[in-house]
Design a protein around this motif. Sequence first.
Motif, short mmCIF file in Angstrom:
data_model
loop_
_atom_site.label_atom_id
_atom_site.label_comp_id
_atom_site.label_asym_id
_atom_site.label_seq_id
_atom_site.Cartn_x
_atom_site.Cartn_y
_atom_site.Cartn_z
N THR A 14 -42.94 39.02 17.20
CA THR A 14 -44.03 38.04 17.11
C THR A 14 -43.89 37.05 18.27
OG1 THR A 14 -42.89 36.43 15.69
CG2 THR A 14 -44.13 38.17 14.58
N MET A 92 -38.65 37.67 15.64
CA MET A 92 -39.72 36.75 15.29
C MET A 92 -39.63 35.52 16.19
SD MET A 92 -41.04 38.35 12.44
CE MET A 92 -41.09 39.59 13.71
N ALA A 93 -40.38 35.56 17.29
CA ALA A 93 -40.32 34.49 18.28
C ALA A 93 -41.56 33.60 18.25
CB ALA A 93 -40.14 35.08 19.67
N ALA A 94 -42.48 33.87 17.33
CA ALA A 94 -43.70 33.06 17.29
C ALA A 94 -43.42 31.66 16.75
CB ALA A 94 -44.75 33.74 16.40
N VAL A 96 -44.90 29.63 14.38
CA VAL A 96 -45.86 29.74 13.28
C VAL A 96 -46.14 28.34 12.71
CG1 VAL A 96 -46.31 30.82 11.04
CG2 VAL A 96 -44.91 32.02 12.75
N ALA A 97 -47.40 28.03 12.49
CA ALA A 97 -47.73 26.74 11.87
C ALA A 97 -47.21 26.73 10.44
CB ALA A 97 -49.25 26.53 11.88
N ASP A 98 -46.45 25.73 10.10
CA ASP A 98 -45.88 25.66 8.75
C ASP A 98 -46.95 25.42 7.69
OD1 ASP A 98 -43.11 26.04 9.33
OD2 ASP A 98 -43.10 24.05 10.24
N PRO A 126 -47.19 31.22 4.69
CA PRO A 126 -46.05 32.11 4.42
C PRO A 126 -45.05 32.02 5.56
CG PRO A 126 -47.97 33.37 5.13
CD PRO A 126 -48.43 31.95 4.92
N ASP A 127 -43.77 32.19 5.26
CA ASP A 127 -42.75 32.27 6.30
C ASP A 127 -42.56 33.76 6.64
OD1 ASP A 127 -40.17 32.49 7.65
OD2 ASP A 127 -39.99 30.35 7.21
N ILE A 128 -42.97 34.12 7.82
CA ILE A 128 -42.97 35.54 8.20
C ILE A 128 -41.54 36.05 8.33
CG2 ILE A 128 -43.76 37.20 9.94
CD1 ILE A 128 -46.01 35.01 10.53
N LEU A 129 -40.71 35.27 9.02
CA LEU A 129 -39.30 35.68 9.19
C LEU A 129 -38.63 35.86 7.84
CD1 LEU A 129 -36.70 36.18 10.80
CD2 LEU A 129 -36.46 33.69 11.02
N GLY A 145 -34.34 35.89 14.34
CA GLY A 145 -35.25 34.76 14.34
C GLY A 145 -34.90 33.80 15.46
N PHE A 146 -35.73 32.81 15.63
CA PHE A 146 -35.52 31.77 16.63
C PHE A 146 -35.42 30.43 15.93
CE2 PHE A 146 -35.98 33.32 21.02
CZ PHE A 146 -36.08 34.66 20.73
N LYS A 160 -31.02 28.31 8.82
CA LYS A 160 -32.13 29.28 8.88
C LYS A 160 -31.64 30.71 8.69
CE LYS A 160 -34.89 26.28 11.22
NZ LYS A 160 -35.45 25.62 12.35
N LYS A 164 -33.42 32.38 5.57
CA LYS A 164 -34.48 33.33 5.90
C LYS A 164 -34.00 34.78 5.91
CE LYS A 164 -37.01 29.82 8.48
NZ LYS A 164 -38.30 29.67 9.18
O1 C5P Z 1 -38.17 26.95 10.24
P1 C5P Z 1 -38.54 27.22 11.65
O2 C5P Z 1 -40.03 27.26 11.90
O3 C5P Z 1 -37.84 26.34 12.65
O4 C5P Z 1 -37.97 28.69 11.89
C1 C5P Z 1 -38.16 29.32 13.10
C2 C5P Z 1 -38.09 30.81 12.91
O5 C5P Z 1 -38.84 31.22 11.77
C3 C5P Z 1 -38.72 31.54 14.08
O6 C5P Z 1 -38.10 32.79 14.20
C4 C5P Z 1 -40.18 31.66 13.63
O7 C5P Z 1 -40.84 32.72 14.29
C5 C5P Z 1 -39.99 31.93 12.16
N1 C5P Z 1 -41.10 31.46 11.29
C6 C5P Z 1 -41.94 32.40 10.69
N2 C5P Z 1 -42.92 31.97 9.84
C7 C5P Z 1 -43.08 30.66 9.57
C8 C5P Z 1 -42.24 29.71 10.17
C9 C5P Z 1 -41.27 30.14 11.04
O8 C5P Z 1 -41.77 33.60 10.95
N3 C5P Z 1 -44.06 30.29 8.74
#
Ligand code: C5P
Length: 225
Positions: A14, A92-94, A96-98, A126-129, A145-146, A160, A164
């Motif tokens: 991502t 998962m490098a995106a 993502v808006a929390d 949703p938290d994709i990671l 993850g990042f 994390k 995660k």
């Molecule tokens: O919690 P935080 O956003 O700092 O975590 C970063 C990691 O979690 C990244 O790898 C990011 O791509 C992933 N992430 C995700 N979905 C979210 C929030 C973060 O995959 N909703």
Amino acid sequence: GAAKPLSGRKVVVTSGPTVEPIDPVRFLANRSSGKQGHAIAAAAAAAGAEVTLVSGPVSLGDPAGVRTVHVETARQMLAAVEAALPADVAVMAAAVADWRPATETTAKMKKTPGSGPPALTLVENPDILATIGRHETLRPRLVVGFAAETNDLIANATGKLTRKGADWIVANDVSPATGVMGGDANTVRIVRADGVEDWPTLSKGDVAARLVAAIAEALSKADAS
Ligand code: C5P
């Protein structure tokens, strides 16, 4: 020539921000150029992997040799990642808006004189990671993850990792003085359950190449044991 180190492997990456609509003309988003995620997708493809890149809106072109899926919201990004499974590796490098606005109005919100600004109600995305890292049936063998942090880098990254269900967290300091955000260089630390590895400051392309080499090595070690 020699076999490519990731040939026969499926990798899902991502990259970029997600964009969460408020109304037809406004959105909430994260700051992300997509440079690091796109570089990882390109490096994995160059190493012979079959790569699906799921990207939010970025100004970069699609990397060569990569299947790129364009999405906007976190929910679309999750669906596209799940559709790319099974995979050997997820990176998962995106950014993502929390949160997203609880409702998307189909009509443009109007500025009504005298009534003040509207209140935005947000709900959690949703938290994709975490979804992929804790997937019951289709968890990739290696989930990366990042963690972009401005303080307590290692403590936050380690948190994390466990929370995660990731195998590795690529942690980087994104304090404004570092110039990492939108820039071409990155100084990362690889956080694993068994310790932290500090990498020198590298271009995002070199971080990607080194990460892909580490991924290939981890997979072949796991195969051999
Ligand atoms: O919690 P935080 O956003 O700092 O975590 C970063 C990691 O979690 C990244 O790898 C990011 O791509 C992933 N992430 C995700 N979905 C979210 C929030 C973060 O995959 N909703």
